[in-house]
Design an enzyme around this catalytic site. Sequence first.
Site, PDB file in Angstrom:
ATOM      1  N   SER A  15     -34.854  -5.882   5.783  1.00 24.17           N
ATOM      2  CA  SER A  15     -33.898  -6.056   7.194  1.00 24.17           C
ATOM      3  C   SER A  15     -34.969  -6.246   7.875  1.00 24.17           C
ATOM      4  O   SER A  15     -34.240  -7.136   9.056  1.00 24.17           O
ATOM      5  CB  SER A  15     -32.825  -4.889   7.883  1.00 24.17           C
ATOM      6  OG  SER A  15     -33.830  -3.886   8.066  1.00 24.17           O
ATOM      7  N   ILE A  18     -42.214  -6.738   7.756  1.00 18.36           N
ATOM      8  CA  ILE A  18     -42.577  -7.796   6.859  1.00 18.36           C
ATOM      9  C   ILE A  18     -41.943  -8.158   5.220  1.00 18.36           C
ATOM     10  O   ILE A  18     -42.126  -9.586   5.005  1.00 18.36           O
ATOM     11  CB  ILE A  18     -44.057  -6.791   5.954  1.00 18.36           C
ATOM     12  CG1 ILE A  18     -44.782  -6.603   6.893  1.00 18.36           C
ATOM     13  CG2 ILE A  18     -44.294  -6.715   4.642  1.00 18.36           C
ATOM     14  CD1 ILE A  18     -46.482  -5.573   6.054  1.00 18.36           C
ATOM     15  N   ASP A  66     -30.278   4.659   1.089  1.00 14.39           N
ATOM     16  CA  ASP A  66     -31.228   5.602   1.625  1.00 14.39           C
ATOM     17  C   ASP A  66     -31.520   5.641   0.655  1.00 14.39           C
ATOM     18  O   ASP A  66     -31.752   6.560  -0.028  1.00 14.39           O
ATOM     19  CB  ASP A  66     -30.739   7.203   2.373  1.00 14.39           C
ATOM     20  CG  ASP A  66     -31.216   7.858   2.796  1.00 14.39           C
ATOM     21  OD1 ASP A  66     -32.742   7.605   3.165  1.00 14.39           O
ATOM     22  OD2 ASP A  66     -31.533   9.073   3.827  1.00 14.39           O
ATOM     23  N   ASN A  91     -40.898  -2.789  -1.201  1.00 12.91           N
ATOM     24  CA  ASN A  91     -41.619  -3.065   0.481  1.00 12.91           C
ATOM     25  C   ASN A  91     -41.228  -1.777   1.245  1.00 12.91           C
ATOM     26  O   ASN A  91     -41.784  -1.840   2.075  1.00 12.91           O
ATOM     27  CB  ASN A  91     -41.349  -3.759   0.936  1.00 12.91           C
ATOM     28  CG  ASN A  91     -41.214  -4.200   2.336  1.00 12.91           C
ATOM     29  OD1 ASN A  91     -42.686  -4.455   3.110  1.00 12.91           O
ATOM     30  ND2 ASN A  91     -40.485  -4.597   2.709  1.00 12.91           N
ATOM     31  N   TYR A 161     -48.353  10.007   5.107  1.00 18.71           N
ATOM     32  CA  TYR A 161     -47.732   8.626   4.437  1.00 18.71           C
ATOM     33  C   TYR A 161     -48.653   8.338   3.817  1.00 18.71           C
ATOM     34  O   TYR A 161     -48.968   7.568   2.691  1.00 18.71           O
ATOM     35  CB  TYR A 161     -48.135   7.706   5.919  1.00 18.71           C
ATOM     36  CG  TYR A 161     -47.741   6.506   5.718  1.00 18.71           C
ATOM     37  CD1 TYR A 161     -46.341   5.588   5.490  1.00 18.71           C
ATOM     38  CD2 TYR A 161     -49.534   5.717   5.624  1.00 18.71           C
ATOM     39  CE1 TYR A 161     -46.871   4.196   5.352  1.00 18.71           C
ATOM     40  CE2 TYR A 161     -49.193   4.554   5.788  1.00 18.71           C
ATOM     41  CZ  TYR A 161     -48.149   3.827   5.205  1.00 18.71           C
ATOM     42  OH  TYR A 161     -47.862   2.269   5.313  1.00 18.71           O
ATOM     43  N   LYS A 165     -48.855   6.427  -0.400  1.00 17.76           N
ATOM     44  CA  LYS A 165     -49.310   5.140  -0.502  1.00 17.76           C
ATOM     45  C   LYS A 165     -50.439   5.903  -1.957  1.00 17.76           C
ATOM     46  O   LYS A 165     -50.261   5.006  -2.850  1.00 17.76           O
ATOM     47  CB  LYS A 165     -49.705   4.270   0.474  1.00 17.76           C
ATOM     48  CG  LYS A 165     -48.435   4.108   1.965  1.00 17.76           C
ATOM     49  CD  LYS A 165     -47.784   3.053   1.677  1.00 17.76           C
ATOM     50  CE  LYS A 165     -46.972   2.472   2.213  1.00 17.76           C
ATOM     51  NZ  LYS A 165     -45.676   1.502   1.558  1.00 17.76           N
TER      52      LYS A 165
HETATM   53  N1  LIG Z   1     -46.721  -2.395   9.447  1.00 18.71           N
HETATM   54  C1  LIG Z   1     -48.158  -2.256   9.246  1.00 18.71           C
HETATM   55  O1  LIG Z   1     -48.996  -2.374   9.674  1.00 18.71           O
HETATM   56  C2  LIG Z   1     -48.266  -2.261   7.736  1.00 18.71           C
HETATM   57  C3  LIG Z   1     -49.956  -1.792   7.292  1.00 18.71           C
HETATM   58  C4  LIG Z   1     -49.945  -2.078   6.226  1.00 18.71           C
HETATM   59  C5  LIG Z   1     -48.587  -1.780   4.851  1.00 18.71           C
HETATM   60  N2  LIG Z   1     -47.229  -1.820   5.694  1.00 18.71           N
HETATM   61  C6  LIG Z   1     -46.218  -1.012   4.170  1.00 18.71           C
HETATM   62  O2  LIG Z   1     -45.426  -2.507   4.467  1.00 18.71           O
HETATM   63  C7  LIG Z   1     -44.005  -2.439   4.597  1.00 18.71           C
HETATM   64  C8  LIG Z   1     -43.228  -2.607   5.241  1.00 18.71           C
HETATM   65  O3  LIG Z   1     -43.229  -2.436   7.149  1.00 18.71           O
HETATM   66  P1  LIG Z   1     -42.830  -2.525   7.764  1.00 18.71           P
HETATM   67  O4  LIG Z   1     -44.217  -3.053   8.579  1.00 18.71           O
HETATM   68  O5  LIG Z   1     -42.478  -4.049   7.858  1.00 18.71           O
HETATM   69  O6  LIG Z   1     -41.974  -1.654   8.057  1.00 18.71           O
HETATM   70  P2  LIG Z   1     -40.417  -1.844   9.058  1.00 18.71           P
HETATM   71  O7  LIG Z   1     -40.341  -3.135   9.761  1.00 18.71           O
HETATM   72  O8  LIG Z   1     -40.075  -0.542   9.534  1.00 18.71           O
HETATM   73  O9  LIG Z   1     -39.106  -2.411   7.663  1.00 18.71           O
HETATM   74  C9  LIG Z   1     -39.300  -1.263   7.047  1.00 18.71           C
HETATM   75  C10 LIG Z   1     -38.012  -1.417   5.992  1.00 18.71           C
HETATM   76  O10 LIG Z   1     -37.966  -0.809   4.915  1.00 18.71           O
HETATM   77  C11 LIG Z   1     -36.737   0.429   4.881  1.00 18.71           C
HETATM   78  N3  LIG Z   1     -36.212   1.519   5.189  1.00 18.71           N
HETATM   79  C12 LIG Z   1     -36.958   2.095   5.562  1.00 18.71           C
HETATM   80  N4  LIG Z   1     -36.340   4.022   5.281  1.00 18.71           N
HETATM   81  C13 LIG Z   1     -35.189   3.347   4.225  1.00 18.71           C
HETATM   82  C14 LIG Z   1     -34.557   4.471   4.006  1.00 18.71           C
HETATM   83  N5  LIG Z   1     -34.818   5.931   3.764  1.00 18.71           N
HETATM   84  N6  LIG Z   1     -33.819   3.237   2.855  1.00 18.71           N
HETATM   85  C15 LIG Z   1     -33.959   2.696   2.721  1.00 18.71           C
HETATM   86  N7  LIG Z   1     -34.837   1.557   2.991  1.00 18.71           N
HETATM   87  C16 LIG Z   1     -35.407   1.790   3.929  1.00 18.71           C
HETATM   88  C17 LIG Z   1     -36.349  -0.464   6.609  1.00 18.71           C
HETATM   89  O11 LIG Z   1     -34.723  -0.513   5.966  1.00 18.71           O
HETATM   90  P3  LIG Z   1     -33.415  -0.349   7.768  1.00 18.71           P
HETATM   91  O12 LIG Z   1     -34.178  -1.574   8.994  1.00 18.71           O
HETATM   92  O13 LIG Z   1     -31.870  -0.613   7.119  1.00 18.71           O
HETATM   93  O14 LIG Z   1     -33.773   0.886   8.076  1.00 18.71           O
HETATM   94  C18 LIG Z   1     -36.717  -2.112   7.094  1.00 18.71           C
HETATM   95  O15 LIG Z   1     -36.342  -3.093   5.626  1.00 18.71           O
HETATM   96  C19 LIG Z   1     -44.296  -0.901   3.620  1.00 18.71           C
HETATM   97  O16 LIG Z   1     -44.017   0.032   2.625  1.00 18.71           O
HETATM   98  C20 LIG Z   1     -45.544  -0.319   4.450  1.00 18.71           C
HETATM   99  O17 LIG Z   1     -45.451   0.924   4.615  1.00 18.71           O
HETATM  100  C21 LIG Z   1     -47.663  -2.012   6.757  1.00 18.71           C
END
Ligand SMILES: NC(=O)c1ccc[n+]([C@@H]2O[C@H](COP(=O)([O-])OP(=O)(O)OC[C@H]3O[C@@H](n4cnc5c(N)ncnc54)[C@H](OP(=O)(O)O)[C@@H]3O)[C@@H](O)[C@H]2O)c1
Length: 247
Positions: A15, A18, A66, A91, A161, A165
């Site tokens: 949604s 990333i 969820d 993801n 967290y 991971k």
């Molecule tokens: N941002 C960073 O700096 C970073 C760095 C390293 C790794 N990562 C990894 O990259 C990936 C994406 O992260 P992001 O930064 O893009 O995060 P984000 O913008 O917060 O997106 C998270 C996504 O996961 C979904 N999600 C969260 N809780 C959920 C649940 N209980 N059930 C189903 N879906 C759920 C969210 O859906 P909703 O929108 O509906 O809540 C959203 O689509 C993750 O695995 C994160 O650990 C991120």
Amino acid sequence: MSLLQGKKALLTGASRGIGAAIACALAKEGASLTLVAHPHHEQDLKQCADKAKGCGAKECNCHTIDFADTAAVQKFAEQCASQNYDVLINNAAIFGSHKAEELGPLKGNPDDWDRVMKVNALAPMRLIRTLAPKMVDKGEGWIINIGDVEAVHEGPHHPAYAASKYALRGFGLSSYEVLRKHNVRVVDIAPGNVAQTGMSEKSDMHGGQGAFNPDDVAEAVLFCFRLSKNAVPEEIVLKAVKPGTAA
Ligand SMILES: NC(=O)c1ccc[n+]([C@@H]2O[C@H](COP(=O)([O-])OP(=O)(O)OC[C@H]3O[C@@H](n4cnc5c(N)ncnc54)[C@H](OP(=O)(O)O)[C@@H]3O)[C@@H](O)[C@H]2O)c1
């Protein structure tokens, strides 16, 4: 010929952030998509689906769930098994708290850690467990887990967290060995600091002082599909060239 013409991909966390970038990248390469996110943000998911269709997705379905609800995840995984996905991208993840200190040994509610483990590790493991046998039967498949450098390098700063991971990385690396002889390729992509995502904007974890973009992670995903049929990266670790400098 597009990289993913005729391929079906299941992408979680689609949604925003990333996941939304990966959805567009897969769409441009001609994949049919199932995009998944939490029910609270169904509208955002639909907008991403519209964007993916605009980018060229052959088909694009949405599903909300969820991932902390184990029974619902199992049911969803079983439904997915009949869909014959070629690609699974795990993801979706949560950080668990806006403050790192609340995820650690001195502060925070361990009940919150259950949710972090379920969403970030156990739900993706269930999806892998259900979809991998179908990929083995088919004789090919891709499973890509979006991890984090916190689970690759020394000194993770966000204990619960990081634990989630590490769990997913461990399951992925073990699955890599089991599945590659069946032509099912498992990759852990471990980004460092990624800007412009829900997670980086809400927490003290990532982004903030500047980082690289979600599109860079999406490019790393596409890189996997560009390799020859006999190559599979085990892990891809991505970091900012100059930490603290906006990309
Ligand atoms: N941002 C960073 O700096 C970073 C760095 C390293 C790794 N990562 C990894 O990259 C990936 C994406 O992260 P992001 O930064 O893009 O995060 P984000 O913008 O917060 O997106 C998270 C996504 O996961 C979904 N999600 C969260 N809780 C959920 C649940 N209980 N059930 C189903 N879906 C759920 C969210 O859906 P909703 O929108 O509906 O809540 C959203 O689509 C993750 O695995 C994160 O650990 C991120």
